[in-house]
Design a protein around this motif. Structure first.
Motif, PDB file in Angstrom:
ATOM      1  N   SER A   3       0.705  -1.027   0.245  1.00 28.42           N
ATOM      2  CA  SER A   3       0.189  -0.076   0.129  1.00 28.42           C
ATOM      3  C   SER A   3       0.908   1.540   0.564  1.00 28.42           C
ATOM      4  O   SER A   3       0.613   1.964  -0.768  1.00 28.42           O
ATOM      5  N   HIS A   4       2.168   1.221   0.273  1.00 26.86           N
ATOM      6  CA  HIS A   4       2.828   2.633   0.941  1.00 26.86           C
ATOM      7  C   HIS A   4       3.365   2.388  -0.699  1.00 26.86           C
ATOM      8  O   HIS A   4       3.666   3.480  -0.559  1.00 26.86           O
ATOM      9  N   LEU A   5       3.554   1.755  -1.138  1.00 23.69           N
ATOM     10  CA  LEU A   5       5.059   1.978  -1.700  1.00 23.69           C
ATOM     11  C   LEU A   5       3.444   2.276  -3.508  1.00 23.69           C
ATOM     12  O   LEU A   5       4.139   3.084  -3.618  1.00 23.69           O
ATOM     13  N   ARG A   6       2.332   1.475  -3.188  1.00 28.65           N
ATOM     14  CA  ARG A   6       0.986   2.080  -4.270  1.00 28.65           C
ATOM     15  C   ARG A   6       1.373   3.384  -4.192  1.00 28.65           C
ATOM     16  O   ARG A   6       0.988   4.456  -5.040  1.00 28.65           O
ATOM     17  N   ASN A   7       1.405   3.713  -2.823  1.00 24.56           N
ATOM     18  CA  ASN A   7       0.855   5.762  -2.598  1.00 24.56           C
ATOM     19  C   ASN A   7       2.091   5.885  -3.364  1.00 24.56           C
ATOM     20  O   ASN A   7       2.090   7.574  -3.747  1.00 24.56           O
ATOM     21  N   LEU A  78       6.563  -4.298 -10.177  1.00 29.39           N
ATOM     22  CA  LEU A  78       6.694  -3.954  -8.992  1.00 29.39           C
ATOM     23  C   LEU A  78       6.140  -4.140  -8.033  1.00 29.39           C
ATOM     24  O   LEU A  78       6.219  -4.708  -7.024  1.00 29.39           O
ATOM     25  N   LEU A  79       5.065  -4.346  -8.512  1.00 27.49           N
ATOM     26  CA  LEU A  79       3.235  -4.504  -7.194  1.00 27.49           C
ATOM     27  C   LEU A  79       3.236  -5.988  -7.460  1.00 27.49           C
ATOM     28  O   LEU A  79       2.230  -5.952  -6.554  1.00 27.49           O
ATOM     29  N   ASN A  80       4.259  -7.517  -7.902  1.00 26.21           N
ATOM     30  CA  ASN A  80       4.345  -8.376  -7.920  1.00 26.21           C
ATOM     31  C   ASN A  80       2.275  -8.786  -8.207  1.00 26.21           C
ATOM     32  O   ASN A  80       1.955  -9.493  -7.242  1.00 26.21           O
ATOM     33  N   VAL A  81       1.636  -8.457  -9.020  1.00 27.30           N
ATOM     34  CA  VAL A  81       0.899  -8.426  -9.340  1.00 27.30           C
ATOM     35  C   VAL A  81       0.830  -8.840 -11.031  1.00 27.30           C
ATOM     36  O   VAL A  81       1.400  -9.162 -11.908  1.00 27.30           O
ATOM     37  N   THR A  82       0.171 -10.591 -11.514  1.00 23.34           N
ATOM     38  CA  THR A  82      -0.081 -11.183 -12.305  1.00 23.34           C
ATOM     39  C   THR A  82      -1.244 -10.793 -13.462  1.00 23.34           C
ATOM     40  O   THR A  82      -1.646  -9.546 -13.038  1.00 23.34           O
ATOM     41  N   GLU A  88      -9.324  -2.153 -11.557  1.00 17.95           N
ATOM     42  CA  GLU A  88      -9.158   0.112 -12.280  1.00 17.95           C
ATOM     43  C   GLU A  88      -7.259  -0.207 -11.196  1.00 17.95           C
ATOM     44  O   GLU A  88      -7.452   1.205 -10.851  1.00 17.95           O
ATOM     45  N   GLY A  89      -7.419  -0.354  -9.718  1.00 17.37           N
ATOM     46  CA  GLY A  89      -6.436   0.457  -9.263  1.00 17.37           C
ATOM     47  C   GLY A  89      -4.692  -0.184  -9.303  1.00 17.37           C
ATOM     48  O   GLY A  89      -4.490   0.852  -9.247  1.00 17.37           O
ATOM     49  N   GLU A  90      -4.917  -0.852  -9.905  1.00 15.68           N
ATOM     50  CA  GLU A  90      -3.250  -0.814 -10.572  1.00 15.68           C
ATOM     51  C   GLU A  90      -3.436  -0.028 -11.905  1.00 15.68           C
ATOM     52  O   GLU A  90      -2.177   0.876 -12.192  1.00 15.68           O
ATOM     53  N   VAL A  91      -4.216   0.670 -13.003  1.00 13.28           N
ATOM     54  CA  VAL A  91      -4.710   1.718 -13.573  1.00 13.28           C
ATOM     55  C   VAL A  91      -4.054   2.630 -12.887  1.00 13.28           C
ATOM     56  O   VAL A  91      -3.473   3.358 -13.661  1.00 13.28           O
ATOM     57  N   ALA A  92      -5.269   2.753 -11.866  1.00 14.03           N
ATOM     58  CA  ALA A  92      -5.172   3.639 -11.283  1.00 14.03           C
ATOM     59  C   ALA A  92      -3.520   4.663 -10.725  1.00 14.03           C
ATOM     60  O   ALA A  92      -2.994   5.649 -11.007  1.00 14.03           O
ATOM     61  N   VAL A  93      -2.633   3.194 -10.555  1.00 16.48           N
ATOM     62  CA  VAL A  93      -0.950   3.950  -9.853  1.00 16.48           C
ATOM     63  C   VAL A  93      -0.449   4.654 -11.181  1.00 16.48           C
ATOM     64  O   VAL A  93       0.176   4.970 -11.094  1.00 16.48           O
ATOM     65  N   ILE A  94      -0.028   3.719 -12.057  1.00 16.43           N
ATOM     66  CA  ILE A  94       0.271   4.370 -13.685  1.00 16.43           C
ATOM     67  C   ILE A  94      -0.510   5.296 -13.838  1.00 16.43           C
ATOM     68  O   ILE A  94       0.964   5.995 -14.074  1.00 16.43           O
ATOM     69  N   VAL A  95      -1.809   5.605 -13.902  1.00 15.65           N
ATOM     70  CA  VAL A  95      -2.054   7.135 -14.540  1.00 15.65           C
ATOM     71  C   VAL A  95      -1.424   8.321 -13.109  1.00 15.65           C
ATOM     72  O   VAL A  95      -1.358   9.152 -13.753  1.00 15.65           O
ATOM     73  N   GLY A  96      -1.693   8.113 -12.243  1.00 14.55           N
ATOM     74  CA  GLY A  96      -1.009   8.831 -11.353  1.00 14.55           C
ATOM     75  C   GLY A  96       0.321   9.238 -10.978  1.00 14.55           C
ATOM     76  O   GLY A  96       1.081  10.322 -10.808  1.00 14.55           O
TER      77      GLY A  96
END
Length: 337
Positions: A3-7, A78-82, A88-96
């Motif tokens: 969560s910290h890494l995403r932020n 990096l987020l360890n997601v296949t 949509e949460g991962e998409v929001a991270v890349i947009v941010g």
């Protein structure tokens, strides 16, 4: 930790590891491949790029899409997601991250280089900002969305595309009359607002100054062809003597989009004007008789007359004294000068 890494990524405070690569292949379907950090092709990307090539998209398009997907997979690694578990949460991270992180291509090494986003005091045009443009972010969303649409049609990946779409816009455009204007719709979530900009232009005074700075008819003729034809620079740079129809005064270019040989402009006489410049008049006219295109001389002379008149006018305007209107002038050491 995740969560910290995403932020941190969303605020542009974390560095995205530049792992993996895009490589060109010896095949045409696909012409490019995305490699993971171990140097192996990403299995889910290869069939998508192959389908892209088979649908008559250019290799440049395949390379562009491959680079966008490489950036997407760097986030997933990096987020360890296949890839098939992305939401949509991962998409929001890349947009941010794209909204806040600096763009390496905007980095300038010269100390006197203008600041990103500043305005050129001479032309009035704004330099590109330090980050990624809204159109770049929207393009990345389009690529990732089409990647998941492709796999959903094959029965792979998530049933819901992680990239949000506007259903109202999709329904309306599906039955739209092509002759009508595209209606306005609310943007989909995460899509960026692209400001409407005016076409790039050069003021008349700067055009005259630019023409006056050129000291060869060949250069002026080439610029006149470029401006009058509206062709891309890459298209004109690929022109060969075989692409010029001298009797019809037409220059043919290979279109970037269709890859077809199309008329690029009726300024072939201007390109040959450099041969008939003032420094080689008699010899050049003898050459025209030998090559059986003497009939074009009259039209070329008219073009050269126009060019010389334009040059003389520009030189006269440059020498004209500047009227003092009482407006304070910036000091030489002031910013932007």
């Amino acid at each position: 930790m995740t969560s910290h890494l995403r932020n941190q990524l969303m605020e542009g405070r974390a560095v995205l590891p530049r792992v993996g690569s895009v490589v060109q292949l010896e095949t045409q379907h696909p012409a490019y491949a995305v490699l993971d950090p171990d140097g192996s092709p990403v299995e889910s990307v290869t069939p998508y790029l192959r389908d892209l090539a088979l649908n008559d998209n250019s290799p440049a398009t395949s390379r562009s899409y491959a680079n966008d997907l490489l950036r997407w997979f760097r986030f997933l690694w990096l987020l360890n997601v296949t890839w098939d578990k992305a939401t949509e949460g991962e998409v929001a991270v890349i947009v941010g991250w794209l909204r806040t992180a600096p763009n390496p291509q905007r980095r300038r090494t010269r100390p006197d280089a203008p600041q990103p986003g500043s305005v050129n005091q001479r032309t009035g045009k704004r330099y590109l900002k330090a980050g990624y443009a809204p159109a770049t972010i929207n393009h990345a969303l389009t690529v990732v969305g089409s990647f998941y649409d492709f796999h959903r049609d094959l029965g792979n990946g998530p049933l819901v595309n992680p990239v949000p779409v506007s259903e109202a816009r999709r329904r309306a455009l599906a039955h739209r009359n092509p002759a009508e204007a595209v209606p306005a719709f609310r943007r989909s979530r995460l899509r960026q607002r692209v400001p409407a900009t005016q076409p790039r232009a050069i003021p008349d005074a700067m055009w005259d100054e630019f023409f006056a700075a050129m000291n060869h008819d060949r250069d002026r003729a080439a610029v006149l062809l470029y401006v009058s034809s509206g062709a891309r620079a890459s298209e004109l740079l690929g022109v060969t003597p075989a692409d010029v129809d001298w009797p019809a005064q037409i220059v043919y270019v290979v279109s970037k989009g269709t890859k077809l040989r199309e008329p690029g402009g009726r300024k072939a006489g201007a390109t040959r004007g450099g041969v008939l410049g003032s420094g080689a008049g008699a010899a050049a006219r003898t050459r025209t008789r030998e090559e059986h295109w003497l009939g074009e001389v009259e039209g070329i002379d008219s073009t050269l007359t126009f060019l010389r008149a334009k040059q003389a006018e520009a030189a006269r305007l440059v020498k004209r004294p500047v009227a003092d209107l009482g407006i304070p002038r910036p000091r030489p050491d002031s910013p932007g000068t």
